[in-house]
Design an enzyme around this catalytic site. Structure first.
Site, PDB file in Angstrom:
ATOM      1  N   ARG A 144       0.819  -1.228   0.000  1.00 33.69           N
ATOM      2  CA  ARG A 144       0.000   0.000   0.000  1.00 33.69           C
ATOM      3  C   ARG A 144       0.846   1.269   0.000  1.00 33.69           C
ATOM      4  NH1 ARG A 144      -3.030  -3.906  -0.142  1.00 33.69           N
ATOM      5  NH2 ARG A 144      -5.165  -3.920   0.664  1.00 33.69           N
ATOM      6  N   CYS A 152     -10.459  -0.468   4.011  1.00 35.69           N
ATOM      7  CA  CYS A 152      -9.798  -0.579   5.310  1.00 35.69           C
ATOM      8  C   CYS A 152      -9.233   0.783   5.729  1.00 35.69           C
ATOM      9  CB  CYS A 152      -8.679  -1.611   5.240  1.00 35.69           C
ATOM     10  SG  CYS A 152      -9.326  -3.288   5.216  1.00 35.69           S
TER      11      CYS A 152
HETATM   12  N1  EPU Z   1     -10.851 -10.526  11.156  1.00 35.33           N
HETATM   13  C1  EPU Z   1     -11.524 -10.564  12.329  1.00 35.33           C
HETATM   14  N2  EPU Z   1     -12.498  -9.621  12.557  1.00 35.33           N
HETATM   15  C2  EPU Z   1     -12.763  -8.646  11.653  1.00 35.33           C
HETATM   16  C3  EPU Z   1     -12.050  -8.596  10.454  1.00 35.33           C
HETATM   17  C4  EPU Z   1     -11.097  -9.570  10.212  1.00 35.33           C
HETATM   18  O1  EPU Z   1     -11.294 -11.421  13.169  1.00 35.33           O
HETATM   19  O2  EPU Z   1     -13.640  -7.832  11.932  1.00 35.33           O
HETATM   20  C5  EPU Z   1      -9.842 -11.573  10.894  1.00 35.33           C
HETATM   21  C6  EPU Z   1     -10.294 -12.490   9.756  1.00 35.33           C
HETATM   22  O3  EPU Z   1     -11.113 -13.520  10.229  1.00 35.33           O
HETATM   23  C7  EPU Z   1      -8.982 -12.968   9.208  1.00 35.33           C
HETATM   24  C8  EPU Z   1      -8.032 -11.788   9.459  1.00 35.33           C
HETATM   25  O4  EPU Z   1      -8.651 -10.973  10.441  1.00 35.33           O
HETATM   26  O5  EPU Z   1      -8.498 -14.067   9.934  1.00 35.33           O
HETATM   27  C9  EPU Z   1      -7.771 -10.979   8.195  1.00 35.33           C
HETATM   28  O6  EPU Z   1      -9.000 -10.469   7.692  1.00 35.33           O
HETATM   29  P1  EPU Z   1      -9.341 -10.312   6.146  1.00 35.33           P
HETATM   30  O7  EPU Z   1      -9.082 -11.588   5.438  1.00 35.33           O
HETATM   31  O8  EPU Z   1     -10.663  -9.683   6.021  1.00 35.33           O
HETATM   32  O9  EPU Z   1      -8.237  -9.369   5.598  1.00 35.33           O
HETATM   33  P2  EPU Z   1      -7.683  -8.012   6.146  1.00 35.33           P
HETATM   34  O10 EPU Z   1      -6.239  -8.252   6.470  1.00 35.33           O
HETATM   35  O11 EPU Z   1      -8.518  -7.394   7.176  1.00 35.33           O
HETATM   36  C10 EPU Z   1      -6.779  -7.228   3.821  1.00 35.33           C
HETATM   37  C11 EPU Z   1      -6.745  -5.903   3.132  1.00 35.33           C
HETATM   38  C12 EPU Z   1      -8.057  -5.674   2.399  1.00 35.33           C
HETATM   39  C13 EPU Z   1      -8.284  -6.793   1.410  1.00 35.33           C
HETATM   40  C14 EPU Z   1      -8.310  -8.111   2.176  1.00 35.33           C
HETATM   41  C15 EPU Z   1      -8.443  -9.305   1.260  1.00 35.33           C
HETATM   42  C16 EPU Z   1      -5.411  -4.301   4.379  1.00 35.33           C
HETATM   43  C17 EPU Z   1      -5.399  -3.221   5.392  1.00 35.33           C
HETATM   44  N3  EPU Z   1      -6.574  -4.861   4.120  1.00 35.33           N
HETATM   45  O12 EPU Z   1      -7.778  -7.114   4.814  1.00 35.33           O
HETATM   46  O13 EPU Z   1      -7.911  -4.456   1.696  1.00 35.33           O
HETATM   47  O14 EPU Z   1      -9.498  -6.607   0.731  1.00 35.33           O
HETATM   48  O15 EPU Z   1      -7.080  -8.266   2.906  1.00 35.33           O
HETATM   49  O16 EPU Z   1      -7.225  -9.577   0.655  1.00 35.33           O
HETATM   50  O17 EPU Z   1      -4.355  -4.619   3.799  1.00 35.33           O
HETATM   51  C18 EPU Z   1      -8.235  -2.091   1.624  1.00 35.33           C
HETATM   52  O18 EPU Z   1      -7.129  -2.006   1.136  1.00 35.33           O
HETATM   53  O19 EPU Z   1      -8.939  -1.073   1.838  1.00 35.33           O
HETATM   54  C19 EPU Z   1      -8.757  -3.401   1.979  1.00 35.33           C
HETATM   55  C20 EPU Z   1      -9.952  -3.566   2.489  1.00 35.33           C
END
Ligand code: EPU
Length: 302
Positions: free
Chosen positions: A177, A226
Site C-alpha cells: 500500500r 480498510c
Molecule cells: N478478522 C476478524 N475480525 C474482523 C475482520 C477480520 O477477526 O472484523 C480476521 C479475519 O477472520 C482474518 C483476518 O482478520 O483471519 C484478516 O482479515 P481479512 O481476510 O478480512 O483481511 P484483512 O487483512 O482485514 C486485507 C486488506 C483488504 C483486502 C483483504 C483481502 C489491508 C489493510 N486490508 O484485509 O484491503 O481486501 O485483505 O485480501 O491490507 C483495503 O485495502 O482497503 C482493503 C480492504
C-alpha cells in the site's frame, strides 16, 4: 477554494480544463464525507504542465482525486482545488499480453476487460473500488496479489520535473500500500504485462474473490475500505474486533459490524466524527497491543 470567478479561470478553460464551481466532496468520495471546492476536469492531459504552471503562478493549491474510494476529506470550505481526469470513455487496449489502460479507467472494469481477452493475474482486484490511477498510486492489492507486480510502464505528470514522463517498472518501487510516486505526481496511463489464462479460469478466480469479499466486507455501505494498514504479521481488523469495538460510533461514523477495519458513514458523518473515531481506536489498540496503527486511507486534512 473558489477560482471560477478569478481571471485564471479563463486561462485554464483555454487549456481544456472544465471548472465545476463549488462541488461537494461528499459526492466524489465513497465515504460521502468532505467539504466543498472547485473541481477542475482535465480534458486534455497534454496541457497539464501549463495547467500546473498557471495554478502555481496564482498560488492556487491543488490535489488530485481519482475514484475517491480511499480518501477521507476534511469538512467545510476546502483550501485547495481538486483536479480530476474525466472518467467517460478512458482508453483500454490489449496487444499480445500487454494491456494499455488510462489512469481514469475503473479498476474492476479493467480486470474484466483483460479477462475477456484471456489475460489474468488481477482476479483479486475485482472488488476493489476506484480507478486504475488510484490503484497504481497506492499499489492496491487483495487476496495475495498487488497491481505493482504487473506494471511495466507508467505515464505520469511528474510534479518535480513539471513534465509528462514514462517510468519503467524498475524506476518505481511498489510496496505494501505504498509506492515511490510523489504525492503531487499525477498518474495518466499504465502498461501492464499480464499472464495468459483462459477466460473461464480467470472467471472462476474472480467468483471466488467476490464471494470472499461479500462474506467479509460491508459492500453496500459508504466506506473507504480498510482504515488502517495491517502491521507486519498482524491484522488490524482482528485486533479491533478482539477489543469488541464493532459498532462503536462517533455520530454517524461507525465501525462496521461485518469487518472491524472498515469504518462506515452510516448517515451524515463528518470528517471530524470519523477522525475522532479513528484516533480513539488507535489509542485503544496501542494500549491493548502496544501497536501504532498507520492509516491506510489517505487523509486530506486542512
Ligand atoms: N478478522 C476478524 N475480525 C474482523 C475482520 C477480520 O477477526 O472484523 C480476521 C479475519 O477472520 C482474518 C483476518 O482478520 O483471519 C484478516 O482479515 P481479512 O481476510 O478480512 O483481511 P484483512 O487483512 O482485514 C486485507 C486488506 C483488504 C483486502 C483483504 C483481502 C489491508 C489493510 N486490508 O484485509 O484491503 O481486501 O485483505 O485480501 O491490507 C483495503 O485495502 O482497503 C482493503 C480492504
Amino acid at each position: 477554494m473558489r477560482i471560477s470567478d478569478k481571471p485564471v479561470a479563463k486561462r485554464l478553460e483555454a487549456l481544456g480544463v472544465e471548472i465545476r464551481p463549488g462541488v461537494s466532496l461528499e459526492e466524489l468520495t465513497s465515504l460521502g464525507i468532505g467539504g466543498t471546492t472547485d473541481q477542475l476536469l482535465i480534458r486534455r492531459y497534454d496541457t497539464l504542465p501549463q495547467v500546473m504552471r498557471a495554478l502555481k503562478n496564482e498560488g492556487i493549491p491543488h490535489k488530485f482525486l481519482g475514484g475517491g474510494t480511499n480518501v477521507l476529506v476534511a469538512d467545510g470550505e476546502l483550501p485547495w482545488v481538486v483536479l480530476h481526469l474525466p472518467t467517460s470513455q478512458p482508453g483500454m487496449r490489449v496487444e499480445g499480453t500487454a494491456a494499455y489502460v488510462d489512469a481514469a479507467a475503473d479498476l474492476g472494469g479493467t480486470v474484466t476487460f483483460c479477462a475477456k481477452r484471456d489475460l489474468g493475474g488481477m482476479e483479486g482486484l475485482i472488488g476493489v473500488p476506484g480507478t486504475v490511477g488510484g490503484a497504481l498510486r497506492m499499489n492496491a492489492g487483495a487476496y495475495g496479489m498487488q497491481i505493482g507486480s504487473y506494471v511495466r510502464e507508467v505515464k505520469l505528470y511528474r510534479a518535480a520535473e513539471r513534465k509528462i514522463e514514462i517510468l519503467r517498472h524498475d524506476q518505481i518501487s511498489f510496496e505494501y500500500r505504498h509506492t515511490s510516486f510523489a504525492p503531487d505526481d499525477m498518474m495518466l496511463a499504465v502498461k501492464l504485462e499480464l499472464p495468459s489464462k483462459p477466460f473461464k479460469e480467470i472467471l472462476q478466480g474472480i467468483r471466488i474473490c467476490n464471494e470472499k469479499r461479500r462474506s467479509s466486507q460491508p459492500l453496500g455501505q459508504k466506506s473507504a475500505g480498510c482504515i488502517f494498514k495491517n502491521p507486519p504479521g498482524k491484522s488490524a481488523g482482528r485486533m479491533i474486533d478482539e477489543l469488541g469495538l464493532k459498532g462503536l460510533n462517533v455520530g454517524d461514523a461507525r465501525i462496521s459490524d461485518r469487518h472491524a477495519n472498515f469504518f462506515v458513514n452510516a448517515g451524515t458523518a463528518s470528517a471530524k466524527d470519523m477522525l475522532t473515531l479513528i484516533g480513539d481506536v488507535r489509542e485503544r489498540v496501542h494500549k491493548a497491543f502496544d501497536v501504532e496503527l498507520e492509516h491506510e486511507v489517505v487523509v486530506w486534512n486542512v
